[in-house]
Structures are given as C-alpha cells and as structure tokens.
Design a protein around this motif. Structure first.
Motif, short mmCIF file in Angstrom:
data_model
loop_
_atom_site.label_atom_id
_atom_site.label_comp_id
_atom_site.label_asym_id
_atom_site.label_seq_id
_atom_site.Cartn_x
_atom_site.Cartn_y
_atom_site.Cartn_z
N GLY A 117 0.79 -1.22 0.00
CA GLY A 117 0.00 0.00 0.00
C GLY A 117 0.82 1.27 0.00
O GLY A 117 0.34 2.33 -0.42
N THR A 118 2.09 1.19 0.44
CA THR A 118 2.93 2.39 0.52
C THR A 118 4.19 2.31 -0.31
O THR A 118 4.76 3.32 -0.67
N LYS A 119 4.66 1.09 -0.62
CA LYS A 119 5.91 0.98 -1.37
C LYS A 119 5.84 -0.17 -2.37
O LYS A 119 5.10 -1.14 -2.21
N ILE A 120 6.65 -0.03 -3.42
CA ILE A 120 6.85 -1.07 -4.42
C ILE A 120 8.33 -1.41 -4.38
O ILE A 120 9.18 -0.56 -4.66
N ALA A 121 8.65 -2.64 -3.99
CA ALA A 121 10.04 -3.09 -3.93
C ALA A 121 10.25 -4.13 -5.01
O ALA A 121 9.49 -5.09 -5.12
N ALA A 122 11.27 -3.94 -5.83
CA ALA A 122 11.56 -4.86 -6.92
C ALA A 122 13.01 -5.32 -6.82
O ALA A 122 13.89 -4.54 -6.48
N GLY A 123 13.23 -6.62 -7.12
CA GLY A 123 14.59 -7.14 -7.01
C GLY A 123 14.89 -8.20 -8.06
O GLY A 123 14.00 -8.95 -8.48
N VAL A 124 16.14 -8.26 -8.46
CA VAL A 124 16.63 -9.30 -9.34
C VAL A 124 17.08 -10.48 -8.49
O VAL A 124 17.86 -10.31 -7.55
N SER B 200 18.28 -4.48 -6.18
CA SER B 200 16.90 -4.09 -5.86
C SER B 200 16.71 -2.60 -6.06
O SER B 200 17.67 -1.82 -6.14
N THR B 201 15.44 -2.21 -6.15
CA THR B 201 15.07 -0.81 -6.26
C THR B 201 13.72 -0.63 -5.61
O THR B 201 13.02 -1.60 -5.32
N ARG B 202 13.31 0.59 -5.39
CA ARG B 202 12.08 0.86 -4.66
C ARG B 202 11.37 2.08 -5.23
O ARG B 202 12.01 3.01 -5.72
N ARG B 203 10.06 2.06 -5.16
CA ARG B 203 9.23 3.19 -5.58
C ARG B 203 8.15 3.41 -4.54
O ARG B 203 7.74 2.48 -3.84
N GLU B 204 7.66 4.64 -4.44
CA GLU B 204 6.46 4.89 -3.63
C GLU B 204 5.24 4.38 -4.39
O GLU B 204 5.21 4.40 -5.63
N THR B 205 4.24 3.91 -3.67
CA THR B 205 3.03 3.40 -4.31
C THR B 205 1.98 4.51 -4.44
O THR B 205 1.49 5.02 -3.43
#
Length: 325
Positions: free
Chosen positions: A12-19, A29-34
């Motif tokens: 609900g607050t963050k998008i975390a993505a990782g290889v 990894s990287t992160r975005r606000e949702t």
C-alpha cells in the motif's frame, strides 16, 4: 527457467523490486512509492522499476506479489484492500508493457513460497507461513505445493472469525483474527492500557512523550525487550491470540511447521515463545500427536521479492523442486 527473474512486492505504501537468481539470492533491488489511488500510475511504477533493473541485468520473467485476491489464473487482482485494484489484469498490462512473461501472486503466498524454498521451511513439505504486520496474512504449502484454492484466494487466514461479532474489521466483517493478533492489535492494546492504566504503562508513555496516541509498535517492542511490564503484557496478549489461531489451523491443515514473519516477528523469541506456548496448550489431541514446530522467518524484507521472482521462474509449476511427496 534458470536465468535471472525479477520479483516485485507491491504494498500500500511501497513497491520493492529485485533481481533474484535461481538459488534465491537477491542480486539487486530498487524501490518506488506506491501511488495507491491511481491504478495506472501503480502499473507505471512497477514497469519503471523492472525496466531500471533490466537495464543492468538480463531478465527472463517477472513475478508480482500483490496484497489482494489474485485469480486462479495468476493474472488478475480481483480485489486489493489498500490499492484501487478491482479486477485488474496485471499480467496482461505488464506483459504488454515489458515484453516479458509475467506471473501474479498474492504477496503472502510469495512469502510462504520463499520461506519454503530458501528460508525457515526449506526442510519441510507441509507448512503455514504467517505474516504478522498491520494485519495477518498467510500462505500454505501442502505436500510441497503452494495451496491456492479453487478460485486462487485461499489462505486469507487473517479473516478467520475468532470472536463472533467482535471488533470491526476493514474487510467488513467483525471479530477477524487480525483484529486481535496483528501489529495493529498490539498498538491498540498498548494505547488502551496507557489511557486507562497509566501507571502500568509508564514505560510506554515515557517513550511516547506522555501521549497514548503516539505509541507505535516499535515502541511496544522496545519496551518489552527492556523488560517493561506494559510492553510485555501487550506481547502476552497478541501471543495468546496468534497461538490460539495456529491451533485452529493445525486442526484443519496438520502442518509440520509454522513460520512467523512480517514486521511484528522482528521481536524474535519474545513473540515466538508466547505463540508456541499458547499453540501447544490449545492443540487438539495434545499429548497424543506430533506437534508442529514454530519458527521465525529467515528472509525478512526480501521474502516477497524472492518468492515472486521464483514463482515467475517456475511459472505454472507451483511445487517445490526436489519434493518427494
């Protein structure tokens, strides 16, 4: 599929993505606000994060761990309580944008899969993973397979009714398990005793500057770890409710292991020991049956990404490789 895949944990607050590689190791990894209220912007944020990672790594597939009901085809989010997704075709949209195979899975299922493959449950074929955060999520591994149910929405265990007509839940029902055994419940209990028994909650109030409404879960954990009676009482309370819930699940599912994850599990054995004691004391047929272990999750904040990435790698085969069951 033996190459690199990307796992995306959408909350609900963050998008975390990782290889993630085939051994479950998070490489980058990287992160975005949702942007939770705009479904188009959420899709753009996910795609942008995957493209960023793909600019440095050769990616074979993408797995999405979404907090919500995911259909049996692992393509659509039917409903997400903290996002605006309603019957959202994530697989179709993201496949079109990224040109890569995409698998969509419930986030707690992704956590369970990660722990069963690479974490605390790697030596068990039958386990229940419990994510204890703001609410309670769950994932089920049965005979080495991820149990998803006929419609894809199994293991919504936080919404088992524990107290008929009890506390109102965000799902619309009353008395759900997560209203008594979650991080939110921990804070609710702490604030209540601070309002009504300030002497008993003196340590909590001191940490919160005297304001009961300023008490956070991290404060309750810190106080309990320091031996504060108010903080310990709060963990006694949620430990009882979580353990009681595990006993109910054991009566139905008969797992060999329960894995406790999520933010509240950072309290470690302070939580686990209370949960296990209550679980053992309420297990049906106790003394005449094998008893499941209760372990803490091992993969922490990486688990959602690792699980989603590995599910993208296995694609339509949700059985643990090497399982002999």
């Amino acid at each position: 599929m033996s190459g690199l895949t990307v796992g995306v944990d959408v909350g609900g607050t963050k998008i975390a993505a990782g290889v993630v590689d085939e051994a479950g190791k998070l490489i980058a990894s990287t992160r975005r606000e949702t942007p939770a209220t705009d479904t188009h912007l959420v899709l753009e944020a996910i795609a942008d994060a995957v493209r960023e990672l793909g600019s440095h790594h050769q990616i074979d597939a993408v797995g999405i761990g979404a907090a919500g009901f995911v259909d049996a085809g692992r393509a659509k989010v039917l409903f997400a309580p903290n996002l605006a997704w309603r019957d959202e075709d994530l697989k179709g949209e993201l496949t079109s944008q990224l040109g890569l195979p995409v698998v969509v899975e419930n986030d707690a299922n992704a956590v369970a899969w990660a722990e069963s493959r690479f974490g605390a449950g790697r030596d068990h074929d039958d386990l229940v993973a419990i994510t204890i955060g703001t609410g309670i999520g769950g994932g089920l591994i049965s005979s080495g397979r991820l149990l998803r149910g006929g419609y894809g929405v199994a293991a919504e265990i936080g919404h088992i009714t524990m107290v008929p007509y009890g506390r109102r839940c965000g799902c619309g029902l009353q008395g759900c398990w997560e209203q008594y055994g979650s991080g939110r419940a921990l804070v609710t209990e702490a604030r209540e005793i601070a309002r009504h028994s300030p002497a008993f909650a003196s340590g909590l109030l001191a940490m919160a500057g005297g304001d009961p409404e300023a008490i956070t879960g991290e404060m309750v954990t810190a106080c309990a770890q320091q031996g504060d009676v108010g903080g310990l009482h709060c963990f006694d309370e949620i430990g009882r409710w979580i353990g009681l819930g595990l006993a109910q699940l054991a009566a139905v599912l008969d797992p060999t292991l329960f894995v406790l994850g999520g933010g509240v599990s950072a309290a470690g054995d302070l939580l686990r020991e209370r949960v296990e004691a209550m679980f053992r004391g309420n297990l049906t047929g106790r003394g005449h049956r094998p008893v499941a272990e209760v372990r803490l999750a091992e993969l922490g904040w990486e688990s959602g990404m690792v699980g989603a990435a590995d599910l993208a790698r296995t694609n339509d085969d949700t059985s643990v490789p090497g399982s002999d069951r």
